[in-house]
Enzyme design. Structure first.
Site, PDB file in Angstrom:
ATOM      1  N   TYR A 115       0.857  -1.185   0.000  1.00 39.06           N
ATOM      2  CA  TYR A 115       0.000   0.000   0.000  1.00 39.06           C
ATOM      3  C   TYR A 115       0.891   1.233   0.000  1.00 39.06           C
ATOM      4  O   TYR A 115       1.982   1.217  -0.580  1.00 39.06           O
ATOM      5  CB  TYR A 115      -0.969  -0.067   1.200  1.00 39.06           C
ATOM      6  CG  TYR A 115      -2.127   0.884   1.074  1.00 39.06           C
ATOM      7  CD1 TYR A 115      -2.908   0.926  -0.091  1.00 39.06           C
ATOM      8  CD2 TYR A 115      -2.445   1.741   2.111  1.00 39.06           C
ATOM      9  CE1 TYR A 115      -3.969   1.805  -0.206  1.00 39.06           C
ATOM     10  CE2 TYR A 115      -3.514   2.624   2.002  1.00 39.06           C
ATOM     11  CZ  TYR A 115      -4.260   2.657   0.835  1.00 39.06           C
ATOM     12  OH  TYR A 115      -5.308   3.535   0.717  1.00 39.06           O
ATOM     13  N   LYS A 170     -21.239 -19.435 -10.065  1.00 43.70           N
ATOM     14  CA  LYS A 170     -20.451 -19.309 -11.294  1.00 43.70           C
ATOM     15  C   LYS A 170     -19.009 -18.916 -10.957  1.00 43.70           C
ATOM     16  O   LYS A 170     -18.052 -19.433 -11.537  1.00 43.70           O
ATOM     17  CB  LYS A 170     -21.091 -18.245 -12.178  1.00 43.70           C
ATOM     18  CG  LYS A 170     -20.734 -18.349 -13.637  1.00 43.70           C
ATOM     19  CD  LYS A 170     -21.595 -19.391 -14.312  1.00 43.70           C
ATOM     20  CE  LYS A 170     -21.400 -19.415 -15.795  1.00 43.70           C
ATOM     21  NZ  LYS A 170     -22.337 -20.327 -16.448  1.00 43.70           N
TER      22      LYS A 170
END
Length: 463
Positions: A115, A170
Site C-alpha cells: 500500500y 459461477k
C-alpha cells in the site's frame, strides 16, 4: 410434469435420537425408502447404552417430497426427530465465495510496498504504460460475471438480488476449474443501454466479461454492443457455452449412429438465447436442416410475430412441435419441462438422438424413452451425458485471458467443441458416454489450448 427423481438439490440432514434396540435404525431407513427418499450418509454423533444420535442424509425430489419424508420419520414410535436442516440452504448460508489476499502483511515494510507509499510507484508505472495493468494488477486473471436477473436459470425474471446465488456459484466454477478470479456483478437495471454503459465503466478492473442470465432478445444486443465498445473478451455463457457443449456432444452422438451433420434434420425447441446460439453454431459446423420451435410451434416464415433472431431460422414448414418431430433425427431442447412426449420420440427417424436440456426438469424424463432412442442427454448431473456449460466457459476464458485475446470468435467456439469431443476416446464412446465428465481435469487445458490456437490463427492474440 413432476420430477420424481430424488437429487442432491433437495438434500436434507435429519438428526435422530434412536433407541439402541435391534431394528430401530432399520425402521427409519425403511420409512425413508417407502416415502421415495434416496438414503445417503449415516453418521453416528453420540452413543450411550440406551440410545444413539445419528445424522441421516436423504435426497428428495422436491420441497413437498422432503416434507413427506420428514413426516414419515416423525410418525415412527420411539424415534425422536431432533432437527432437520436443508443442506442446500446450509451450503449457501453466508455466501459461497470470499476475497482473500495473495500475500501476507506481517511487517511495516510489507505494508509500505503493498500500500502507501510504495503502491504509488505502481500507479505511476501503469499511468505511463497502460498495458502494465495486466502485469501489475488482478486484471489479467479476473472476470466480471454480469447479470440483470431477468432470466435466472429456468425460473424467470427474479431480479438482481435473487440472481446473486447463481453468480456466486459461477464464480466458484471459474476458480475451481480454471483458477480464474471472478466476481458477481448483479445490476439493478434491465435497460440495455444502461447495462452496456455500466459494464463499460467497470471494465478497467476485469480481463473479461461473462454475461449471464439475461433474457432474450436483450442479451443479443447487450453482447453485440459490449463487443464493439470493449477491448476485452465478452462471452454470453447462456448462448455460447451451451452451444459449444451441445455441439461437442452432438459430434460424438453422430459417430454412434453413423450419421453426418449435413444429412440430419435437427429440431431445436426453445428460441431464446441458448436455442438461437445453438442453431447458429450448428450451422457453422455443417448442419443444413434445422427447424426451430417456440411455444407457438414451428418457426415458419409465414408467421408475422418473429423477432430478428427467429427470422434467421424461419422455414417453409408449419405446424406444432409434434409435427416437426416426425422423421427428425435429433431433438435439442432448451425449453420447458415435459413438452416432449413418448409418441413424438417414437415418430422420429431411426436411431434418434435426444438432448433434453431443460433444467432442473427435462423436456422428457430419460426413463420414459431409454429403449426408444440411440442416445439421450440432459443438463442434469444425476443422469449420464450431462451437457453442462462448465465444460466450456472456464477453458474459453482461461485461453482467452492467457493469450490476451481482444474478443471471442465463432472459430474459438468450434475449436472448443472439437477439443471437448476429442476427450472421449473411440474405445470409450457409448450411448451413456458421449461427453467428458465436468470433473475431467483435461477439459479446461484442452479447451484453453484450442481457444489460444484459434486466437493466434485469427490474429487476435496480444501475447
Amino acid at each position: 410434469m413432476a420430477d420424481l427423481t430424488p437429487n442432491s438439490s433437495f438434500s436434507l440432514t435429519l438428526r435422530l435420537q434412536i433407541p439402541n434396540r435391534v431394528g430401530m435404525l432399520a425402521s427409519v431407513t425403511q420409512a425413508i425408502a417407502t416415502s421415495g427418499g434416496n438414503l445417503g450418509q449415516i453418521d453416528l454423533i453420540e452413543q450411550t447404552r440406551q440410545e444413539s444420535i445419528r445424522d441421516i442424509t436423504v435426497d428428495a425430489a422436491s420441497t413437498e417430497h422432503a416434507e413427506t419424508i420428514v413426516q414419515a420419520v416423525k410418525a415412527l414410535s420411539n424415534i425422536k426427530l431432533l432437527s432437520v436442516y436443508d443442506r442446500t440452504f446450509n451450503l449457501h448460508r453466508g455466501g459461497k465465495i470470499s476475497i482473500a489476499s495473495r500475500i501476507p502483511l506481517k511487517s511495516v515494510s510489507d505494508l509500505a510496498m503493498a500500500y502507501t507509499p510504495g503502491v504509488g510507484r505502481i500507479c505511476t508505472a501503469i499511468a505511463q504504460d497502460p498495458e502494465e495493468v495486466y502485469n501489475l494488477t488482478i486484471k489479467q486473471n479476473t472476470v466480471a460475471i454480469v447479470t440483470d436477473g431477468s432470466a435466472v436459470l429456468g425460473l424467470g425474471n427474479l431480479g438482481p438480488a435473487a440472481a446473486l446465488p447463481v453468480m456466486e456459484g459461477k464464480a466458484m466454477l471459474f476458480k475451481e476449474f480454471a483458477g480464474l478470479d471472478a466476481f458477481p456483478i448483479c445490476l439493478a437495471t434491465q435497460d440495455t443501454d444502461e447495462i452496456v454503459r455500466t459494464v463499460k465503466n467497470l471494465a478497467p478492473v476485469f480481463g473479461g466479461v461473462n454475461l449471464e442470465d439475461i433474457a432474450a432478445p436483450r442479451c443479443f444486443e447487450i453482447e453485440q454492443k459490449l463487443r464493439q465498445e470493449l477491448d476485452i473478451p465478452v462471452f454470453h455463457d447462456d448462448q455460447h457455452g451451451t452451444a459449444i457443449v451441445t455441439l461437442a456432444a452432438l459430434f460424438n452422438a453422430l459417430k454412434l449412429v453413423h450419421k453426418s451433420m449435413a444429412e440430419i434434420r435437427i429440431i431445436i425447441n426453445g428460441a431464446g438465447a441458448a436455442g438461437v446460439a445453438i442453431a447458429r453454431l450448428l450451422r457453422k459446423a455443417g448442419a443444413e436442416k434445422i427447424w426451430m420451435c417456440d411455444s407457438k410451434g414451428i418457426i415458419s416464415n409465414s408467421r408475422t410475430d418473429l423477432t430478428e433472431e427467429k427470422r434467421e431460422f424461419a422455414v417453409k414448414a408449419q405446424g406444432t412441435l409434434g409435427g416437426a418431430m416426425q422423421g427428425a433425427d435429433v431433438f435439442i431442447g432448451v425449453s420447458a419441462p415435459g413438452v416432449l412426449t413418448l409418441e413424438m420420440v417414437q415418430s422420429m427417424a431411426k436411431d434418434p438422438i435426444i438432448f433434453a436440456m431443460a433444467n432442473p426438469i427435462p423436456e422428457i424424463q430419460p426413463e420414459l424413452v431409454s429403449k426408444d432412442v440411440a442416445v439421450i442427454a440432459t443438463g442434469r448431473s444425476d443422469y449420464p451425458n450431462q451437457i453442462n456449460n462448465v465444460l466450456a466457459f472456464p477453458g474459453v476464458f482461461r485461453g482467452a485471458l492467457d493469450c490476451r485475446a481482444q474478443t471471442i470468435t465463432t472459430t474459438m467456439y468450434l475449436e472448443a467443441a472439437n477439443a471437448i469431443a476429442s476427450l472421449v476416446k473411440p474405445s470409450d464412446l457409448n450411448r451413456e458416454h458421449i461427453i467428458p465428465s465436468v470433473f475431467d481435469e483435461r477439459v479446461v487445458t484442452a479447451v484453453a489450448a484450442a481457444v489460444q490456437q484459434a486466437a493466434r490463427q485469427e490474429g487476435i492474440a496480444q501475447s
